[in-house]
Design a protein around this motif. Structure first.
Motif, PDB file in Angstrom:
ATOM      1  N   LYS A  31     -16.143  37.559  14.382  1.00 52.82           N
ATOM      2  CA  LYS A  31     -15.782  38.668  13.497  1.00 52.82           C
ATOM      3  C   LYS A  31     -16.721  38.719  12.296  1.00 52.82           C
ATOM      4  CE  LYS A  31     -12.217  39.725  15.948  1.00 52.82           C
ATOM      5  NZ  LYS A  31     -12.147  40.917  16.746  1.00 52.82           N
ATOM      6  N   LYS A  32     -16.899  39.905  11.742  1.00 55.20           N
ATOM      7  CA  LYS A  32     -17.802  40.100  10.607  1.00 55.20           C
ATOM      8  C   LYS A  32     -17.055  40.281   9.286  1.00 55.20           C
ATOM      9  CE  LYS A  32     -21.256  42.442  13.427  1.00 55.20           C
ATOM     10  NZ  LYS A  32     -21.955  43.700  13.661  1.00 55.20           N
ATOM     11  N   TYR A  33     -15.841  40.838   9.342  1.00 51.52           N
ATOM     12  CA  TYR A  33     -15.114  41.194   8.125  1.00 51.52           C
ATOM     13  C   TYR A  33     -13.720  40.589   8.100  1.00 51.52           C
ATOM     14  CZ  TYR A  33     -18.730  44.774   7.961  1.00 51.52           C
ATOM     15  OH  TYR A  33     -19.924  45.431   7.947  1.00 51.52           O
ATOM     16  N   LEU A  34     -13.288  40.269   6.877  1.00 49.43           N
ATOM     17  CA  LEU A  34     -11.930  39.793   6.643  1.00 49.43           C
ATOM     18  C   LEU A  34     -11.343  40.603   5.494  1.00 49.43           C
ATOM     19  CD1 LEU A  34     -10.465  36.316   6.578  1.00 49.43           C
ATOM     20  CD2 LEU A  34     -10.336  37.625   4.468  1.00 49.43           C
ATOM     21  N   ALA A  35     -10.123  41.092   5.681  1.00 49.89           N
ATOM     22  CA  ALA A  35      -9.449  41.853   4.630  1.00 49.89           C
ATOM     23  C   ALA A  35      -8.131  41.172   4.290  1.00 49.89           C
ATOM     24  CB  ALA A  35      -9.190  43.291   5.077  1.00 49.89           C
ATOM     25  N   VAL A  36      -7.855  41.081   2.978  1.00 47.65           N
ATOM     26  CA  VAL A  36      -6.579  40.558   2.484  1.00 47.65           C
ATOM     27  C   VAL A  36      -5.766  41.773   2.046  1.00 47.65           C
ATOM     28  CG1 VAL A  36      -5.464  39.154   0.724  1.00 47.65           C
ATOM     29  CG2 VAL A  36      -7.608  38.382   1.741  1.00 47.65           C
ATOM     30  N   HIS A  37      -4.580  41.903   2.599  1.00 47.35           N
ATOM     31  CA  HIS A  37      -3.700  43.020   2.287  1.00 47.35           C
ATOM     32  C   HIS A  37      -2.585  42.516   1.377  1.00 47.35           C
ATOM     33  CE1 HIS A  37      -5.672  45.522   5.340  1.00 47.35           C
ATOM     34  NE2 HIS A  37      -5.825  44.363   5.962  1.00 47.35           N
ATOM     35  N   LEU A  38      -2.527  43.066   0.153  1.00 53.05           N
ATOM     36  CA  LEU A  38      -1.575  42.647  -0.872  1.00 53.05           C
ATOM     37  C   LEU A  38      -0.420  43.642  -0.897  1.00 53.05           C
ATOM     38  CD1 LEU A  38      -4.283  42.180  -3.660  1.00 53.05           C
ATOM     39  CD2 LEU A  38      -3.418  40.408  -2.098  1.00 53.05           C
ATOM     40  N   TYR A  39       0.766  43.179  -0.522  1.00 57.86           N
ATOM     41  CA  TYR A  39       1.926  44.062  -0.472  1.00 57.86           C
ATOM     42  C   TYR A  39       2.723  43.988  -1.771  1.00 57.86           C
ATOM     43  CZ  TYR A  39       0.650  44.393   4.420  1.00 57.86           C
ATOM     44  OH  TYR A  39      -0.039  44.611   5.588  1.00 57.86           O
ATOM     45  N   GLU A  86      -1.194  39.714   4.015  1.00 54.77           N
ATOM     46  CA  GLU A  86      -1.544  39.683   5.430  1.00 54.77           C
ATOM     47  C   GLU A  86      -3.057  39.673   5.512  1.00 54.77           C
ATOM     48  OE1 GLU A  86      -0.712  42.355   9.451  1.00 54.77           O
ATOM     49  OE2 GLU A  86      -0.084  43.116   7.508  1.00 54.77           O
ATOM     50  N   ILE A  87      -3.588  38.956   6.485  1.00 54.78           N
ATOM     51  CA  ILE A  87      -5.033  38.886   6.723  1.00 54.78           C
ATOM     52  C   ILE A  87      -5.342  39.628   8.013  1.00 54.78           C
ATOM     53  CG2 ILE A  87      -6.955  37.330   7.304  1.00 54.78           C
ATOM     54  CD1 ILE A  87      -6.156  36.761   4.506  1.00 54.78           C
ATOM     55  N   THR A  88      -6.376  40.472   7.961  1.00 54.15           N
ATOM     56  CA  THR A  88      -6.885  41.084   9.190  1.00 54.15           C
ATOM     57  C   THR A  88      -8.379  40.790   9.281  1.00 54.15           C
ATOM     58  OG1 THR A  88      -7.317  43.215   8.098  1.00 54.15           O
ATOM     59  CG2 THR A  88      -5.177  42.953   9.201  1.00 54.15           C
ATOM     60  N   THR A  89      -8.885  40.714  10.497  1.00 56.67           N
ATOM     61  CA  THR A  89     -10.322  40.535  10.731  1.00 56.67           C
ATOM     62  C   THR A  89     -10.798  41.629  11.675  1.00 56.67           C
ATOM     63  OG1 THR A  89      -9.898  38.977  12.542  1.00 56.67           O
ATOM     64  CG2 THR A  89     -10.259  38.031  10.354  1.00 56.67           C
ATOM     65  N   SER A  90     -12.082  41.952  11.569  1.00 58.34           N
ATOM     66  CA  SER A  90     -12.623  43.015  12.409  1.00 58.34           C
ATOM     67  C   SER A  90     -14.141  42.899  12.488  1.00 58.34           C
ATOM     68  CB  SER A  90     -12.242  44.382  11.839  1.00 58.34           C
ATOM     69  OG  SER A  90     -12.836  44.549  10.564  1.00 58.34           O
ATOM     70  N   ASN A  91     -14.709  43.687  13.366  1.00 62.38           N
ATOM     71  CA  ASN A  91     -16.168  43.794  13.457  1.00 62.38           C
ATOM     72  C   ASN A  91     -16.665  45.059  12.778  1.00 62.38           C
ATOM     73  OD1 ASN A  91     -16.984  41.426  14.790  1.00 62.38           O
ATOM     74  ND2 ASN A  91     -16.103  42.213  16.677  1.00 62.38           N
ATOM     75  N   ASN A  92     -15.757  45.946  12.431  1.00 61.17           N
ATOM     76  CA  ASN A  92     -16.087  47.169  11.712  1.00 61.17           C
ATOM     77  C   ASN A  92     -15.464  47.083  10.325  1.00 61.17           C
ATOM     78  OD1 ASN A  92     -17.388  48.398  13.963  1.00 61.17           O
ATOM     79  ND2 ASN A  92     -15.364  48.722  14.834  1.00 61.17           N
ATOM     80  N   LYS A 143      -9.229  29.614  13.962  1.00 61.34           N
ATOM     81  CA  LYS A 143     -10.608  29.817  14.429  1.00 61.34           C
ATOM     82  C   LYS A 143     -10.690  31.065  15.311  1.00 61.34           C
ATOM     83  CE  LYS A 143     -14.486  27.436  16.494  1.00 61.34           C
ATOM     84  NZ  LYS A 143     -15.011  26.151  16.950  1.00 61.34           N
ATOM     85  N   ALA A 144      -9.650  31.299  16.115  1.00 60.42           N
ATOM     86  CA  ALA A 144      -9.637  32.465  17.001  1.00 60.42           C
ATOM     87  C   ALA A 144      -9.689  33.773  16.211  1.00 60.42           C
ATOM     88  CB  ALA A 144      -8.397  32.426  17.891  1.00 60.42           C
ATOM     89  N   GLN A 145      -9.075  33.800  15.020  1.00 59.34           N
ATOM     90  CA  GLN A 145      -9.099  35.009  14.193  1.00 59.34           C
ATOM     91  C   GLN A 145     -10.502  35.302  13.657  1.00 59.34           C
ATOM     92  OE1 GLN A 145      -5.699  33.584  11.694  1.00 59.34           O
ATOM     93  NE2 GLN A 145      -5.365  35.785  11.483  1.00 59.34           N
ATOM     94  N   LEU A 146     -11.282  34.258  13.411  1.00 59.89           N
ATOM     95  CA  LEU A 146     -12.590  34.424  12.773  1.00 59.89           C
ATOM     96  C   LEU A 146     -13.759  34.481  13.737  1.00 59.89           C
ATOM     97  CD1 LEU A 146     -12.189  31.995   9.744  1.00 59.89           C
ATOM     98  CD2 LEU A 146     -11.649  34.422   9.868  1.00 59.89           C
TER      99      LEU A 146
END
Length: 140
Positions: free
Chosen positions: A101-109, A115-121, A95-98
């Motif tokens: 926040k407005k955006y979620l990105a899934v990074h496929l290696y 890896e998941i990242t979240t951001s407001n931009n 819940k703290a990650q979300l």
């Protein structure tokens, strides 16, 4: 009668707030979602987070999707074949990650870890992914 209404008002306000907030193990947030594929061997498509297709195109495509707290199932396909990839590592979103926040990105290696990242931009590629791509380009 007025006393009953006064006593019921705080209870009804608490219940209505609970209906709007995200509580419990199935809390869901609607967010802008995208993905970044750092492999040079294929272009990913049909990237899915818990069965919901999310945006792709190295962060260039965005869609709004429901994102649940807890363990995630992340899959994607290769554009030039029928191969379906599934994340090798277990990703758990908190819940703290979300929260807020407005955006979620899934990074496929390239090793099929994610890896998941979240951001407001608008999301950016990860430093790890860009380094990996640079090393793969040097090796070719």
């Amino acid at each position: 009668m007025i006393l009953n209404k006064i006593l019921l008002l705080p209870m009804s306000l608490m219940l209505s707030m609970a209906g709007c907030a995200s509580f419990g193990p199935n809390a869901t947030y609607n967010m802008g979602t995208t993905s970044f594929n750092y492999s040079l061997d294929y272009t990913s498509y049909m990237v899915k987070l818990n069965g919901h297709e999310i945006g792709a195109g190295f962060g260039g495509g965005m869609s709004t999707e429901p994102v649940k707290i807890g363990p995630q199932v992340i899959t994607w396909e290769e554009s030039a074949s029928d191969k379906i990839h599934k994340a090798k590592n277990q990703v758990i979103i908190t819940k703290a990650q979300l929260k807020g926040k407005k955006y979620l990105a899934v990074h496929l290696y390239p090793d099929d870890t994610v890896e998941i990242t979240t951001s407001n931009n608008w999301p950016d590629p990860t430093e790890k992914g860009m380094k990996w791509m640079h090393e793969l380009k040097k090796a070719k």
